[in-house]
Scaffold this motif. Structure first.
Motif, PDB file in Angstrom:
ATOM      1  N   VAL A  27       2.021   6.588  -7.168  1.00  7.77           N
ATOM      2  CA  VAL A  27       1.082   7.206  -7.780  1.00  7.77           C
ATOM      3  C   VAL A  27       0.792   8.880  -7.337  1.00  7.77           C
ATOM      4  O   VAL A  27       0.436   9.206  -7.709  1.00  7.77           O
ATOM      5  CB  VAL A  27      -0.566   6.865  -7.166  1.00  7.77           C
ATOM      6  CG1 VAL A  27      -1.679   8.257  -7.151  1.00  7.77           C
ATOM      7  CG2 VAL A  27      -0.934   5.615  -7.369  1.00  7.77           C
TER       8      VAL A  27
ATOM      9  N   PHE B 203      -5.127   4.563  -1.677  1.00  7.36           N
ATOM     10  CA  PHE B 203      -3.975   4.105  -1.237  1.00  7.36           C
ATOM     11  C   PHE B 203      -3.742   4.625   0.017  1.00  7.36           C
ATOM     12  O   PHE B 203      -2.802   3.323   1.182  1.00  7.36           O
ATOM     13  CB  PHE B 203      -3.191   4.228  -2.360  1.00  7.36           C
ATOM     14  CG  PHE B 203      -3.186   3.490  -3.071  1.00  7.36           C
ATOM     15  CD1 PHE B 203      -4.568   2.353  -3.287  1.00  7.36           C
ATOM     16  CD2 PHE B 203      -2.348   3.882  -4.294  1.00  7.36           C
ATOM     17  CE1 PHE B 203      -4.107   1.884  -4.417  1.00  7.36           C
ATOM     18  CE2 PHE B 203      -3.659   3.162  -5.824  1.00  7.36           C
ATOM     19  CZ  PHE B 203      -4.075   1.804  -5.805  1.00  7.36           C
ATOM     20  N   GLN B 204      -3.823   5.835   0.517  1.00  9.55           N
ATOM     21  CA  GLN B 204      -3.158   6.384   2.042  1.00  9.55           C
ATOM     22  C   GLN B 204      -4.910   5.887   2.898  1.00  9.55           C
ATOM     23  O   GLN B 204      -4.059   5.258   4.174  1.00  9.55           O
ATOM     24  CB  GLN B 204      -2.971   7.753   1.852  1.00  9.55           C
ATOM     25  CG  GLN B 204      -1.525   8.096   0.977  1.00  9.55           C
ATOM     26  CD  GLN B 204      -1.511  10.045   1.108  1.00  9.55           C
ATOM     27  OE1 GLN B 204      -3.061  10.407   1.140  1.00  9.55           O
ATOM     28  NE2 GLN B 204      -0.856  10.556   1.433  1.00  9.55           N
TER      29      GLN B 204
ATOM     30  N   ALA C 198       0.792  -1.108   0.349  1.00  8.34           N
ATOM     31  CA  ALA C 198       0.051  -0.116   0.121  1.00  8.34           C
ATOM     32  C   ALA C 198       0.794   1.670   0.031  1.00  8.34           C
ATOM     33  O   ALA C 198       0.143   2.254  -0.976  1.00  8.34           O
ATOM     34  CB  ALA C 198      -1.288   0.090   1.103  1.00  8.34           C
TER      35      ALA C 198
ATOM     36  N   ALA D  86       2.230   1.468  -3.754  1.00 12.71           N
ATOM     37  CA  ALA D  86       1.796   1.825  -4.031  1.00 12.71           C
ATOM     38  C   ALA D  86       1.046   3.510  -4.239  1.00 12.71           C
ATOM     39  O   ALA D  86       1.124   4.521  -5.171  1.00 12.71           O
ATOM     40  CB  ALA D  86       0.002   1.364  -4.149  1.00 12.71           C
ATOM     41  N   THR D  87       1.310   4.215  -2.965  1.00 12.92           N
ATOM     42  CA  THR D  87       0.738   5.301  -3.195  1.00 12.92           C
ATOM     43  C   THR D  87       2.105   6.562  -3.008  1.00 12.92           C
ATOM     44  O   THR D  87       1.867   7.193  -4.381  1.00 12.92           O
ATOM     45  CB  THR D  87       0.736   5.835  -1.212  1.00 12.92           C
ATOM     46  OG1 THR D  87      -0.432   4.971  -0.507  1.00 12.92           O
ATOM     47  CG2 THR D  87       0.228   7.179  -0.875  1.00 12.92           C
TER      48      THR D  87
ATOM     49  N   ILE E 165      -5.973   2.997   1.986  1.00 12.63           N
ATOM     50  CA  ILE E 165      -5.881   1.406   3.424  1.00 12.63           C
ATOM     51  C   ILE E 165      -4.123   1.269   3.946  1.00 12.63           C
ATOM     52  O   ILE E 165      -4.557   0.245   4.841  1.00 12.63           O
ATOM     53  CB  ILE E 165      -5.837   0.863   1.449  1.00 12.63           C
ATOM     54  CG1 ILE E 165      -6.685   1.001   0.906  1.00 12.63           C
ATOM     55  CG2 ILE E 165      -4.981  -0.253   1.968  1.00 12.63           C
ATOM     56  CD1 ILE E 165      -7.185   0.765  -0.199  1.00 12.63           C
ATOM     57  N   ALA E 166      -3.247   2.353   3.830  1.00 11.29           N
ATOM     58  CA  ALA E 166      -2.379   1.421   4.662  1.00 11.29           C
ATOM     59  C   ALA E 166      -2.853   2.278   5.514  1.00 11.29           C
ATOM     60  O   ALA E 166      -1.719   1.584   6.329  1.00 11.29           O
ATOM     61  CB  ALA E 166      -1.203   2.950   3.356  1.00 11.29           C
TER      62      ALA E 166
ATOM     63  N   LYS F 108      -6.898   8.051  -6.491  1.00  9.78           N
ATOM     64  CA  LYS F 108      -6.266   7.004  -6.176  1.00  9.78           C
ATOM     65  C   LYS F 108      -5.262   7.313  -5.343  1.00  9.78           C
ATOM     66  O   LYS F 108      -4.861   6.421  -4.132  1.00  9.78           O
ATOM     67  CB  LYS F 108      -5.395   6.846  -7.037  1.00  9.78           C
ATOM     68  CG  LYS F 108      -6.291   6.468  -8.232  1.00  9.78           C
ATOM     69  CD  LYS F 108      -5.290   6.351  -9.800  1.00  9.78           C
ATOM     70  CE  LYS F 108      -6.242   5.833 -10.814  1.00  9.78           C
ATOM     71  NZ  LYS F 108      -5.692   5.386 -11.797  1.00  9.78           N
ATOM     72  N   ARG F 109      -4.214   8.392  -4.625  1.00 13.83           N
ATOM     73  CA  ARG F 109      -3.404   9.062  -3.834  1.00 13.83           C
ATOM     74  C   ARG F 109      -3.781   8.349  -2.098  1.00 13.83           C
ATOM     75  O   ARG F 109      -3.956   7.854  -1.560  1.00 13.83           O
ATOM     76  CB  ARG F 109      -2.857   9.821  -3.884  1.00 13.83           C
ATOM     77  CG  ARG F 109      -1.384  10.077  -2.770  1.00 13.83           C
ATOM     78  CD  ARG F 109      -0.821  11.397  -2.793  1.00 13.83           C
ATOM     79  NE  ARG F 109      -1.595  12.742  -2.604  1.00 13.83           N
ATOM     80  CZ  ARG F 109      -1.875  13.164  -1.599  1.00 13.83           C
ATOM     81  NH1 ARG F 109      -1.406  12.443  -0.872  1.00 13.83           N
ATOM     82  NH2 ARG F 109      -2.734  14.164  -2.261  1.00 13.83           N
TER      83      ARG F 109
END
Length: 68
Positions: free
Chosen positions: A19, A48-49, A12, A15-16, A51-52, A44-45
C-alpha cells in the motif's frame, strides 16, 4: 501457533509495504487533484501497520509465557 503468528505478521508487513508503494506511485502520477485516493492509501497503510503492531504484541506476549 507461533508459526501462524509469524506468517500473519509477514503478510501484514507485506500489505503495508504494498500500500505504501502504491500510494507513492499514485502521488508521483499527480492525477488525483482532490487527494481522496491519497487519503485512502494512507488510511489503509495505517490500518495494516496497526494490525502488524498488534500481531507483534501478541507474539511478544506468547513468547513471554507465564512470566511476571
Amino acid at each position: 501457533m507461533n508459526t501462524l503468528l509469524i506468517i500473519a505478521l509477514v503478510v501484514a508487513m507485506g500489505a503495508t509495504a504494498y500500500v505504501l508503494v502504491r500510494g507513492v506511485i499514485s502521488m508521483a502520477n499527480g492525477k488525483d487533484a482532490s487527494g481522496a485516493i491519497q487519503q485512502n492509501y494512507m488510511q489503509k497503510r495505517v490500518l495494516f501497520q496497526g494490525i502488524a503492531i498488534v500481531i507483534v504484541v501478541v507474539i511478544l506476549l506468547a513468547a513471554g509465557g507465564g512470566r511476571g
